[in-house]
Design a protein around this motif. Structure first.
Motif, short mmCIF file in Angstrom:
data_model
loop_
_atom_site.label_atom_id
_atom_site.label_comp_id
_atom_site.label_asym_id
_atom_site.label_seq_id
_atom_site.Cartn_x
_atom_site.Cartn_y
_atom_site.Cartn_z
N PHE A 15 -2.12 -1.36 13.55
CA PHE A 15 -3.36 -1.89 12.94
C PHE A 15 -3.09 -2.89 12.19
O PHE A 15 -2.19 -2.72 11.30
N ARG A 16 -3.87 -4.16 12.41
CA ARG A 16 -3.34 -5.33 11.53
C ARG A 16 -4.51 -5.76 10.87
O ARG A 16 -5.67 -5.73 11.45
N GLY A 17 -4.66 -6.42 9.83
CA GLY A 17 -5.39 -6.89 9.01
C GLY A 17 -5.76 -6.29 7.51
O GLY A 17 -5.03 -5.29 7.48
N PRO A 18 -6.64 -6.87 6.83
CA PRO A 18 -7.03 -6.28 5.50
C PRO A 18 -7.50 -4.72 5.59
O PRO A 18 -7.38 -4.12 4.61
N HIS A 47 0.34 8.76 9.14
CA HIS A 47 0.10 7.19 9.13
C HIS A 47 1.03 6.57 8.00
O HIS A 47 1.65 7.21 7.10
N GLN A 48 1.33 5.39 8.02
CA GLN A 48 2.28 4.56 7.36
C GLN A 48 1.94 3.04 6.96
O GLN A 48 1.39 2.50 8.16
N GLN A 49 1.73 2.84 6.10
CA GLN A 49 1.50 1.27 5.61
C GLN A 49 2.80 0.38 5.58
O GLN A 49 3.84 0.79 4.64
N PHE A 50 2.99 -0.59 6.14
CA PHE A 50 4.31 -1.44 5.93
C PHE A 50 4.00 -2.40 4.78
O PHE A 50 4.82 -2.98 4.06
N ASN A 51 2.73 -3.06 5.16
CA ASN A 51 2.37 -4.13 4.06
C ASN A 51 0.87 -4.17 4.29
O ASN A 51 0.16 -3.06 4.87
N GLU A 52 0.24 -4.95 3.49
CA GLU A 52 -1.13 -4.78 3.17
C GLU A 52 -1.83 -5.23 4.40
O GLU A 52 -3.13 -5.07 4.56
#
Length: 85
Positions: A15-18, A47-52
């Motif tokens: 998933f990409r975007g703000p 789930h994992q966040q790589f950057n914002e």
């Protein structure tokens, strides 16, 4: 060394975007529902966040269940899951 059929596969949705993190968190809830509904052998999700702007949701399945789950849920990609992941 694991036998080929004992391998675990990590199915991944990008998933990409703000809103990527919120979407990944929500998608994980649906993955948990699918695990329970289909009575899958494993119940490893996350789930994992790589950057914002980039997060993932994932589901780990036994290799013999991979095609059924892949065809039903259409992940963006997959990789061999190592216990240390």
């Amino acid at each position: 060394m694991e036998k080929a059929l004992d391998r675990k596969i990590k199915l991944i949705w990008d998933f990409r975007g703000p809103s990527a993190l919120k979407i990944a968190e929500h998608h994980e809830k649906h993955l948990n529902e699918f695990v329970a509904l289909e009575k899958l052998k494993l119940d490893i999700t996350g789930h994992q966040q790589f950057n914002e702007m980039h997060s993932i949701a994932y589901l780990v399945v036994e290799e013999d269940e991979m095609k059924k789950v892949r065809d039903a849920l259409k992940p963006h990609r997959g990789e061999i899951y190592l216990e240390s992941n």
